[in-house]
Design an enzyme around this catalytic site. Structure first.
Site, PDB file in Angstrom:
ATOM      1  N   HIS A 172       0.827  -1.207   0.000  1.00 42.05           N
ATOM      2  CA  HIS A 172       0.000   0.000   0.000  1.00 42.05           C
ATOM      3  C   HIS A 172       0.861   1.258   0.000  1.00 42.05           C
ATOM      4  O   HIS A 172       1.832   1.351   0.751  1.00 42.05           O
ATOM      5  CB  HIS A 172      -0.918   0.009   1.227  1.00 42.05           C
ATOM      6  CG  HIS A 172      -1.726  -1.239   1.386  1.00 42.05           C
ATOM      7  ND1 HIS A 172      -2.607  -1.677   0.429  1.00 42.05           N
ATOM      8  CD2 HIS A 172      -1.768  -2.164   2.393  1.00 42.05           C
ATOM      9  CE1 HIS A 172      -3.171  -2.812   0.832  1.00 42.05           C
ATOM     10  NE2 HIS A 172      -2.668  -3.124   2.020  1.00 42.05           N
ATOM     11  N   ASP A 215      -0.787  -3.966   5.599  1.00 46.57           N
ATOM     12  CA  ASP A 215      -1.997  -3.862   6.398  1.00 46.57           C
ATOM     13  C   ASP A 215      -1.599  -3.706   7.863  1.00 46.57           C
ATOM     14  O   ASP A 215      -0.547  -4.205   8.285  1.00 46.57           O
ATOM     15  CB  ASP A 215      -2.864  -5.110   6.224  1.00 46.57           C
ATOM     16  CG  ASP A 215      -3.446  -5.211   4.816  1.00 46.57           C
ATOM     17  OD1 ASP A 215      -3.740  -4.157   4.217  1.00 46.57           O
ATOM     18  OD2 ASP A 215      -3.588  -6.349   4.321  1.00 46.57           O
ATOM     19  N   GLU A 244       7.685 -10.971  23.576  1.00 43.82           N
ATOM     20  CA  GLU A 244       8.241 -12.317  23.721  1.00 43.82           C
ATOM     21  C   GLU A 244       7.326 -13.278  23.004  1.00 43.82           C
ATOM     22  O   GLU A 244       6.100 -13.126  23.101  1.00 43.82           O
ATOM     23  CB  GLU A 244       8.340 -12.675  25.205  1.00 43.82           C
ATOM     24  CG  GLU A 244       9.034 -13.974  25.484  1.00 43.82           C
ATOM     25  CD  GLU A 244       9.103 -14.291  26.974  1.00 43.82           C
ATOM     26  OE1 GLU A 244       9.549 -15.400  27.299  1.00 43.82           O
ATOM     27  OE2 GLU A 244       8.695 -13.452  27.794  1.00 43.82           O
ATOM     28  N   CYS A 279      18.214   1.913  13.747  1.00 41.59           N
ATOM     29  CA  CYS A 279      18.383   1.779  12.299  1.00 41.59           C
ATOM     30  C   CYS A 279      19.720   1.162  11.890  1.00 41.59           C
ATOM     31  O   CYS A 279      19.971   1.001  10.700  1.00 41.59           O
ATOM     32  CB  CYS A 279      18.211   3.130  11.630  1.00 41.59           C
ATOM     33  SG  CYS A 279      16.536   3.784  11.778  1.00 41.59           S
TER      34      CYS A 279
END
Length: 331
Positions: A18, A56, A97, A123
């Protein structure tokens, strides 16, 4: 750390299905932005991000990581039984977990003797995962390693937009959370192995790391929001990047001109252009993806590397520099 016997067998990515255009976010936030005097073109003209990809909302990060992992295994042409370690490096997680690595391990049907765990370092984690795997391959502990990452930024983006659209949002709140809406989604995976098994693989020669953890509070977040001091993160991040790059050039004995491709972590246009300027890099050697995909977190560098591979720019004999930096600060 230098490596003599490590090679990259494959690098593959998947794109989230998307597309969210920046204009869509501005349409939802326009009233707030106008009230606070924030430019409506801040995402596109300032950050340079026209769109970002998302899955989604209920898509677990392990799905993206496993799909990319499957592609990488097939592309490497190896058997699953040959993989001795799986390292998941995503910021996004299925659960607190168990580890997301355990879930990806199960989805890929890897062997019971295959180590699996998560590595978290904002990152920078994928490059950390590459280093851990390379050390094990160099010592002969494992034959092949699979490093994966799956990011789904849908929730943090949706929740941030809803929060900032309120009538009582302040300018400080908007600016400190704006980076959350530049995040993108995707999956990426890499197979690494010993050079004796991969004579045609891309050599992984080593890495340099530097930290400036006194700035660990410049960017921090949870599952539904992220706070960023954009100005100071840019300033201090670039200082650390410059220092790290100088050490790396000395260690490898390369000049900037001798490097054919630079694969850099991409936050925005401002960050990328300033990094290129400060390091004296030819911009033609930097493939940029932020305009279409946004900031994909730790998937950003390997995702861009995979794009380079698709474009045929990873050819034998080229020197390629991977440049990662993450909140913390670590580079």
């Amino acid at each position: 750390m230098r490596f003599e016997n490590v090679a990259i067998a494959s690098i593959c990515h998947i794109e989230a299905p998307h597309v969210i255009h920046s204009s869509e976010l501005v349409k939802k936030l326009g009233a707030t932005m106008d009230r606070l005097g924030i430019r409506r073109d801040v995402f596109e003209k300032v950050a340079g991000i026209h769109s970002r990809r998302v899955f989604d909302r209920n898509t677990p990060p392990s799905d993206a990581a496993a799909q990319a992992g499957e592609l990488a295994i097939v592309d490497a042409g190896i058997e699953r039984s040959q993989i001795g370690i799986l390292i998941n490096t995503s910021v996004c997680r299925d659960f607190l977990e168990p580890s997301t690595a355990a879930i990806v391990h199960g989805k890929l049907g890897l062997g019971e003797d295959c180590l699996n765990f998560d590595v978290g370092n904002a990152c920078l984690a994928f490059l950390n995962g590459m280093d851990i795997a390379a050390r094990m391959i160099e010592r002969g502990d494992v034959q092949y390693a699979l490093i994966v990452d799956g990011e789904n930024s849908r929730q943090v983006c949706d929740d941030t937009v809803a929060r900032l659209a309120r009538d009582d949002t302040t300018e400080e709140e908007f600016r400190s959370q704006m980076a959350s809406m530049t995040l993108g989604s995707g999956g990426v995976a890499m197979v690494m192995g010993h050079i004796k098994d991969l004579p045609d693989g891309h050599r992984y020669l080593g890495s340099v790391a530097r930290a400036a953890t006194q700035f660990s509070k410049l960017c921090y977040g949870n599952i539904d929001r992220m706070f960023t001091d954009t100005k100071m993160l840019l300033i201090e991040g670039l200082k650390l990047a410059t220092k790290t790059y100088a050490v790396a050039r000395t260690m490898f004995g390369w000049t900037t001109e001798e490097i054919d491709e630079f694969v850099v972590h991409q936050v925005s246009r401002v960050h990328t252009e300033e990094l290129i300027r400060m390091l004296g890099i030819d911009s033609r050697k930097v493939l940029t993806i932020f305009a279409e995909f946004g900031n994909i977190g730790p998937a950003s560098v390997p995702f861009t590397l995979s794009k380079l591979n698709q474009l045929g720019r990873l050819t034998k004999g080229k020197r390629v520099a991977l440049f990662g930096i993450g909140s913390g600060l670590n580079c």
